[in-house]
Write an enzyme that holds these catalytic residues in place. Structure first.
Site, short mmCIF file in Angstrom:
data_model
loop_
_atom_site.label_atom_id
_atom_site.label_comp_id
_atom_site.label_asym_id
_atom_site.label_seq_id
_atom_site.Cartn_x
_atom_site.Cartn_y
_atom_site.Cartn_z
N ASP A 8 0.89 -1.17 0.00
CA ASP A 8 0.00 0.00 0.00
C ASP A 8 0.92 1.21 0.00
O ASP A 8 1.53 1.53 1.01
CB ASP A 8 -0.89 -0.04 1.26
CG ASP A 8 -1.67 1.27 1.46
OD1 ASP A 8 -1.67 2.12 0.56
OD2 ASP A 8 -2.29 1.41 2.54
N LYS A 70 2.60 11.60 -3.53
CA LYS A 70 1.56 10.95 -4.32
C LYS A 70 0.58 11.97 -4.90
O LYS A 70 -0.09 11.70 -5.89
CB LYS A 70 0.82 9.98 -3.40
CG LYS A 70 -0.02 8.94 -4.10
CD LYS A 70 -0.52 7.97 -3.06
CE LYS A 70 -1.58 7.05 -3.57
NZ LYS A 70 -2.06 6.17 -2.48
N GLU A 171 -7.20 0.72 -4.27
CA GLU A 171 -7.16 0.58 -2.81
C GLU A 171 -8.48 0.04 -2.22
O GLU A 171 -8.46 -0.88 -1.41
CB GLU A 171 -6.77 1.91 -2.16
CG GLU A 171 -5.29 2.21 -2.38
CD GLU A 171 -4.94 3.68 -2.27
OE1 GLU A 171 -5.79 4.48 -1.84
OE2 GLU A 171 -3.80 4.04 -2.62
N ASP A 193 -12.87 5.18 2.01
CA ASP A 193 -11.43 5.31 2.33
C ASP A 193 -11.02 6.77 2.36
O ASP A 193 -10.92 7.41 1.32
CB ASP A 193 -10.61 4.52 1.30
CG ASP A 193 -9.10 4.61 1.56
OD1 ASP A 193 -8.67 5.37 2.45
OD2 ASP A 193 -8.35 3.91 0.85
MG MG Z 1 -4.48 4.76 2.09
#
Ligand code: MG
Ligand code: ADP
Length: 522
Positions: A8, A70, A171, A193
């Protein structure tokens, strides 16, 4: 063949897991943490420092410490979300030759791919130390909403780190996989999320062991950092009103504010009030100035109201795209550190009208799902089948800047689709095909993936020459485009024309291999 690990690669924290028998197992890093801060800094000697040690020295080395990279990967400097990073980051974001957002460290421009590669190399090492063998393959997770360019860039980061990325997994899908291996009865899941930088919502169906994403939506510019920023502003505005000084213009003070803001936010998830104490934060003619104040949970929630409200629309859209209502959802999985905030949980409860699943570790479930997926790919887990979808329309630009969609959003992948286009001018000998990804009707409002020039067309009146464009979207959500001329009606043979791609973003194969060698030399 070595093991495939699941990583991850988070905006804020990263986590690596491996399949142990048929159970995913999260691996501790060398510092004893189960997750690793996604931070890379360069010390005075020019060496890269990754993870907790990087986070520790951030206050004293803010310009050489990169967090949240990111948010830059696969994006242009002109992108509004990159502009937001520029306004709030102590490190310098610069434009690469092709306009991609890079980071300048002491005069060296570094790509987000290279910086992410340092994080991936660290996770690779964590796994190697635990397994006692080299690791060369990984499944890496990305937000469901990542487009083709961002996925490709993530794959390239893996290559620089010496990892073959066997799969790019969304994800939320990863979270559902980790949950679903133990709860295989037929059901519908909502995966909610909220991490440090992004918000993703996916609606999935588990049916007879098949995991199918029905719809996915999100906001790539909404995450925990935004909540921190609200607190920073609250503190800085109060300080300015009291002392007439803006703390945000001083990078060291800003860094300390950011740390204190995040700590306060986390404390307010379990306590109703917290004390913020920042001695010697600034100075004026009267001497040193300190920041001391109490922050109440209610005050935080009121200040973050607008951010909390932004969670609703993507959820409603995902439900509607999945052709269901909240009542059809059997389980809500809360993923990401920010879902520990009670106001976020209340919001999820209000939208889906049910309490979230217990026993899900929001920090680890995504890496665990990536490990499950690696087991599916490696053949250790056979009963699981995964069908994912593409989050965006993909198509080409046609007259009037319209987007002609070839693969609509929420189509199951892998998929191959074709569409035929006619020339618009007499005796046209080439066509330039511009490929876009996004859900706007106006093509140029979407993400431009590249331009193809299809040459050597047979001269014909306009409309008579036809070109067939084929899109192939693999299981990782990465696109390949081909085009060929189709004969005009008379049943003549098909003629393949030459296709040339001009990618508008990313690194070349040579750049990737050169960066990979540099990283290996360390
Ligand atoms: Mg995450
Ligand atoms: P990412 O997926 O972006 O790497 P994470 O899932 O690790 O992010 O979430 C990180 C975010 O969660 C950060 O903004 C962090 O401050 C926040 N966070 C972590 N724990 C808590 C908590 N107990 N309460 C509120 N926010 C938290």
């Amino acid at each position: 063949m070595g093991r495939i690990v699941g990583i991850d690669l988070g905006t804020t924290n990263s986590c690596v897991a491996v399949l142990d028998g048929d159970e995913p197992l999260v691996i501790h890093n060398q510092e004893g943490g189960r997750t690793t801060p996604s931070m890379v800094s360069w010390n005075a000697e020019g060496e890269a420092v990754v993870g907790a040690s990087s986070k520790r020295q951030m206050v004293t080395n803010p310009k050489r410490t990169v967090f949240g990279v990111k948010r830059l990967i696969g994006r242009k400097v002109s992108d509004p979300s990159v502009q937001a990073v520029i306004r709030t980051s102590p490190y310098r974001v610069v434009a690469a030759r092709n306009g991609d957002a890079w980071v300048d460290i002491d005069g060296t421009a570094r790509s987000p791919q290279e910086i992410s590669a340092h994080i991936l190399a660290k996770m690779k090492k964590v796994a190697e130390d635990y397994l006692g063998e080299p690791v060369t393959e990984a499944v890496v997770t990305v937000p469901a909403y990542f487009d083709d360019v961002q996925r490709q860039a993530t794959k390239d980061a893996g290559a620089i780190a010496g990892l073959t990325v066997r799969g790019i997994l969304n994800e939320p899908t990863a979270a559902a996989l980790a949950y679903g291996v133990h709860h295989q009865h037929n059901q519908r899941l909502a995966v909610f999320d909220l991490g440090g930088g992004t918000f993703d919502i996916s609606i999935l169906a588990i049916e007879n062991g098949v995991f199918e994403v029905l719809a996915t939506h999100g906001d790539t510019t909404l995450g925990g950092d935004d909540f921190d920023r609200v607190i920073i502003d609250l503190l800085a505005d109060g300080f300015a009103a009291q002392h007439g000084l803006d703390l945000r213009v001083d990078t060291v003070a800003l860094q300390r504010l950011k740390e204190a803001a995040e700590r306060a936010k986390i404390e307010l998830s379990s306590a109703m009030s917290t004390d913020i104490n920042l001695p010697f934060l600034a100075a004026n003619s009267g001497g040193p100035l300190h920041l001391t104040r109490e922050l109440q949970r209610g005050e935080l929630e009121r200040a973050c109201r607008e951010l909390l409200e932004r969670l609703d629309a993507p959820c409603r859209q995902a439900l509607s795209d999945a052709h269901c209502t909240a009542a059809d959802i059997d389980q809500v999985l809360l993923v990401g550190g920010m879902t520990r905030m009670p106001a976020v949980q209340e919001r999820a409860l209000a939208i889906f009208k049910k309490a979230p699943s217990k026993g899900v570790n929001p920090d680890e479930i995504v890496a665990m799902g990536a490990a499950v997926h690696s087991g599916v790919m490696g053949g250790e887990l056979q009963e699981v089948v995964l069908l994912d979808v593409t989050p965006h329309n993909m198509g080409v630009k046609v007259t009037g800047d319209r987007m002609s969609v070839i693969i609509p959003a929420n189509t199951s992948i892998p998929v191959r689709a074709k569409k035929v286009f006619a020339t618009t001018e007499d005796r046209q000998t080439f066509v330039a095909i511009e490929v876009f990804q996004g859900n706007h009707d106006g093509a140029s409002k979407n993400r431009r993936l590249g331009r193809f020039v299809l040459g050597d067309l047979r001269p014909a009146p306009r409309g008579a020459a036809k070109v067939e464009v084929s899109f192939t979207l693999d299981a990782n959500g990465i696109l390949e485009v081909t085009a060929e001329e189709v004969s005009a009606g008379e049943g003549g043979p098909r003629k393949a024309a030459s296709v040339q791609l001009e990618a508008s973003s990313g690194l070349t194969a040579d750049e990737i291999s050169a960066l990979g060698k540099q990283l290996l030399l360390r």
